[in-house]
Design a protein around this motif. Structure first.
Motif, PDB file in Angstrom:
ATOM      1  N   ALA A 226      -9.287  -1.516  22.564  1.00  0.00           N
ATOM      2  CA  ALA A 226     -10.177  -0.426  22.167  1.00  0.00           C
ATOM      3  C   ALA A 226     -10.495  -0.450  20.671  1.00  0.00           C
ATOM      4  N   GLN A 227      -9.791  -1.296  19.915  1.00  0.00           N
ATOM      5  CA  GLN A 227      -9.983  -1.332  18.466  1.00  0.00           C
ATOM      6  C   GLN A 227     -10.349  -2.752  18.040  1.00  0.00           C
ATOM      7  N   THR A 228     -11.431  -2.891  17.315  1.00  0.00           N
ATOM      8  CA  THR A 228     -11.868  -4.199  16.828  1.00  0.00           C
ATOM      9  C   THR A 228     -11.023  -4.609  15.624  1.00  0.00           C
ATOM     10  N   PRO A 229     -10.445  -5.814  15.657  1.00  0.00           N
ATOM     11  CA  PRO A 229      -9.652  -6.253  14.504  1.00  0.00           C
ATOM     12  C   PRO A 229     -10.547  -6.533  13.302  1.00  0.00           C
ATOM     13  N   PRO A 230      -9.991  -6.508  12.106  1.00  0.00           N
ATOM     14  CA  PRO A 230     -10.795  -6.806  10.922  1.00  0.00           C
ATOM     15  C   PRO A 230     -11.215  -8.268  10.908  1.00  0.00           C
ATOM     16  N   ASN A 231     -12.203  -8.567  10.100  1.00  0.00           N
ATOM     17  CA  ASN A 231     -12.720  -9.926   9.942  1.00  0.00           C
ATOM     18  C   ASN A 231     -12.277 -10.512   8.613  1.00  0.00           C
ATOM     19  N   ARG A 232     -12.295 -11.839   8.522  1.00  0.00           N
ATOM     20  CA  ARG A 232     -12.019 -12.496   7.239  1.00  0.00           C
ATOM     21  C   ARG A 232     -12.943 -11.933   6.176  1.00  0.00           C
ATOM     22  N   GLY A 233     -12.372 -11.672   5.011  1.00  0.00           N
ATOM     23  CA  GLY A 233     -13.152 -11.163   3.895  1.00  0.00           C
ATOM     24  C   GLY A 233     -13.232  -9.654   3.826  1.00  0.00           C
ATOM     25  N   ASP A 234     -12.811  -8.965   4.887  1.00  0.00           N
ATOM     26  CA  ASP A 234     -12.848  -7.492   4.871  1.00  0.00           C
ATOM     27  C   ASP A 234     -11.858  -6.938   3.850  1.00  0.00           C
ATOM     28  N   SER A 235     -12.277  -5.918   3.135  1.00  0.00           N
ATOM     29  CA  SER A 235     -11.372  -5.186   2.246  1.00  0.00           C
ATOM     30  C   SER A 235     -10.596  -4.176   3.083  1.00  0.00           C
ATOM     31  N   VAL A 236      -9.281  -4.121   2.871  1.00  0.00           N
ATOM     32  CA  VAL A 236      -8.416  -3.236   3.637  1.00  0.00           C
ATOM     33  C   VAL A 236      -7.412  -2.568   2.707  1.00  0.00           C
ATOM     34  N   THR A 237      -6.731  -1.564   3.228  1.00  0.00           N
ATOM     35  CA  THR A 237      -5.609  -0.949   2.527  1.00  0.00           C
ATOM     36  C   THR A 237      -4.377  -1.137   3.391  1.00  0.00           C
ATOM     37  N   VAL A 238      -3.339  -1.726   2.797  1.00  0.00           N
ATOM     38  CA  VAL A 238      -2.086  -1.976   3.501  1.00  0.00           C
ATOM     39  C   VAL A 238      -1.126  -0.836   3.182  1.00  0.00           C
ATOM     40  N   HIS A 239      -0.575  -0.243   4.229  1.00  0.00           N
ATOM     41  CA  HIS A 239       0.339   0.895   4.082  1.00  0.00           C
ATOM     42  C   HIS A 239       1.755   0.476   4.455  1.00  0.00           C
ATOM     43  N   LEU A 240       2.735   0.970   3.690  1.00  0.00           N
ATOM     44  CA  LEU A 240       4.143   0.712   3.975  1.00  0.00           C
ATOM     45  C   LEU A 240       5.008   1.800   3.374  1.00  0.00           C
ATOM     46  N   ALA A 241       6.249   1.852   3.825  1.00  0.00           N
ATOM     47  CA  ALA A 241       7.202   2.837   3.324  1.00  0.00           C
ATOM     48  C   ALA A 241       8.121   2.164   2.307  1.00  0.00           C
ATOM     49  N   SER A 242       8.357   2.826   1.197  1.00  0.00           N
ATOM     50  CA  SER A 242       9.225   2.248   0.160  1.00  0.00           C
ATOM     51  C   SER A 242      10.628   1.989   0.700  1.00  0.00           C
TER      52      SER A 242
END
Length: 75
Positions: free
Chosen positions: A51-67
């Protein structure tokens, strides 16, 4: 660990880093994303959701993580 990173904010994630998709690899039920964060390649594993299209090469993204999930190793 690649599964601890996400492109969507989740409960408990307190770090957000800008990045660019380098590569997208389909591994059955998992999609491995290779993301460039400040010149460092980082792997993200996410479930292959039809149901969700994966990102493509070159796409700008924000990576989230917990410290709390970080492990700093001496260089």
């Amino acid at each position: 660990r690649p599964e601890m990173l996400s492109l969507a904010p989740k409960s408990g994630t307190d770090i957000a880093l800008p990045g660019t998709i380098i590569d997208v690899n389909f591994l059955g039920a998992v999609i491995r994303l290779n993301v460039d964060i400040a010149g460092t390649p980082v792997h993200i594993d996410t479930f292959n959701d039809q149901a969700q299209t994966p990102p493509n090469r070159g796409d700008s993204v924000t990576v989230h993580l917990a410290s709390r999930d970080l492990l700093v190793l001496p260089h």
